[in-house]
Design an enzyme around this catalytic site. Structure first.
Site, PDB file in Angstrom:
ATOM      1  N   HIS B  53       0.788  -1.367   0.017  1.00  0.00           N
ATOM      2  CA  HIS B  53       0.003  -0.011   0.162  1.00  0.00           C
ATOM      3  C   HIS B  53       1.003   1.266   0.042  1.00  0.00           C
ATOM      4  CE1 HIS B  53      -4.223  -1.717   1.741  1.00  0.00           C
ATOM      5  NE2 HIS B  53      -3.637  -2.327   0.614  1.00  0.00           N
ATOM      6  N   GLU B  55       1.279   3.740   2.116  1.00  0.00           N
ATOM      7  CA  GLU B  55       1.989   4.179   3.370  1.00  0.00           C
ATOM      8  C   GLU B  55       3.402   3.076   3.459  1.00  0.00           C
ATOM      9  OE1 GLU B  55      -1.177   3.883   2.702  1.00  0.00           O
ATOM     10  OE2 GLU B  55      -2.357   4.670   4.302  1.00  0.00           O
ATOM     11  N   SER B  80      -6.991   7.688   3.892  1.00  0.00           N
ATOM     12  CA  SER B  80      -7.113   7.033   5.325  1.00  0.00           C
ATOM     13  C   SER B  80      -6.657   5.770   5.385  1.00  0.00           C
ATOM     14  CB  SER B  80      -8.492   7.245   5.780  1.00  0.00           C
ATOM     15  OG  SER B  80      -8.567   7.001   7.160  1.00  0.00           O
ATOM     16  N   CYS B  82      -5.475   1.974   6.037  1.00  0.00           N
ATOM     17  CA  CYS B  82      -6.235   0.665   6.439  1.00  0.00           C
ATOM     18  C   CYS B  82      -5.640   0.059   7.642  1.00  0.00           C
ATOM     19  CB  CYS B  82      -6.088  -0.455   5.236  1.00  0.00           C
ATOM     20  SG  CYS B  82      -4.758  -1.113   5.109  1.00  0.00           S
ATOM     21  N   CYS B  85      -1.863  -0.612   7.234  1.00  0.00           N
ATOM     22  CA  CYS B  85      -0.867   0.713   7.518  1.00  0.00           C
ATOM     23  C   CYS B  85      -0.949   1.271   8.630  1.00  0.00           C
ATOM     24  CB  CYS B  85      -1.461   1.354   6.315  1.00  0.00           C
ATOM     25  SG  CYS B  85      -1.105   0.745   4.764  1.00  0.00           S
TER      26      CYS B  85
END
Lengths: 149, 149
Positions: B53, B55, B80, B82, B85
């Protein structure tokens, strides 16, 4: 002697691979329908990776899967998962997490249960010993891996 | 127009890179002392990765850092985080998470706050639009990325 559970024994074999490479000896396998569909071990030392904890490496090696596959899968890990690995288990929604030991480290078992994931702790002596032997020799690498927790 | 916050604008630039590669347009930067020390974007499509992902890719690209570095760092992300992350942010103990938008997806803001991490939501129109445009064309890739949540 190795864990009685054949899949936990495979996770421990992954941890031993990591140890033999000079890495942090934590291993993981992902199992669905009695078949290993992913396996891996911590890659911090080997690849300079901060995200390839054993469980993450295992999930990555399992490849892209439809969401429904995870829901029928059990994630085996020699060590109780950190918040990142537990968060991954929750994101993909694995059915169950089997943990080799949680004496060295425990951070996220309540979190997993709160997400409806079954948690089983084997308290396996070999999973504990292989990691303790590493930490004794490399306490600073271990501290870095768990973010100083 | 781009986000007023220069670092969120850099995270959006990472998302745009991902879009231009045919990937899921979510981007992230890690900032400490006014300097970007890591940057990345979602790599599911490009690398067949389930753990990269935005991040995570950003944290990985920042490399191995002493635990104290993260405690002074802010993680910027266009979407935002998950649970994976957010769990990584909590593991490494970043000081703050700045979120571009949480209208498309929100899973872990309370979790971050419970770990003592400051959370700021910009509700930025460009961060929202770039992802919505992707989801409209590739709903199944998006569903896979968030594990069917």
């Amino acid at each position: 002697m190795p864990p009685k559970d054949v899949f936990l024994a495979e996770a421990l074999a992954e941890a031993a691979k990591g140890r033999d490479e000079g890495g942090i000896p934590i291993g993981s396998v992902l199992v669905r329908g009695g078949v290993i569909i992913g396996r891996g071990h911590n890659r911090r030392v080997q690849d300079g990776s901060v995200i390839h904890h054993a469980e993450m490496n295992c999930l990555e090696n399992a490849g892209r899967l439809a969401p429904g596959i995870y829901r029928e899968a059990t994630l085996y890990t020699t060590l109780s998962p950190c918040s990142m690995c537990a968060g991954a288990a929750a994101l993909f929604g694995v059915k169950k997490v089997v943990i080799g030991e949680n004496r060295t480290f425990e951070m996220s078992e309540d979190f997993l249960r709160s997400k409806g994931i079954e948690v089983e702790v084997a308290d396996d002596a070999e999973c504990y010993k292989i990691l303790q032997d590493f930490i004794k020799d490399h306490p600073e690498v271990w501290d870095e891996d768990i973010g100083g927790h």
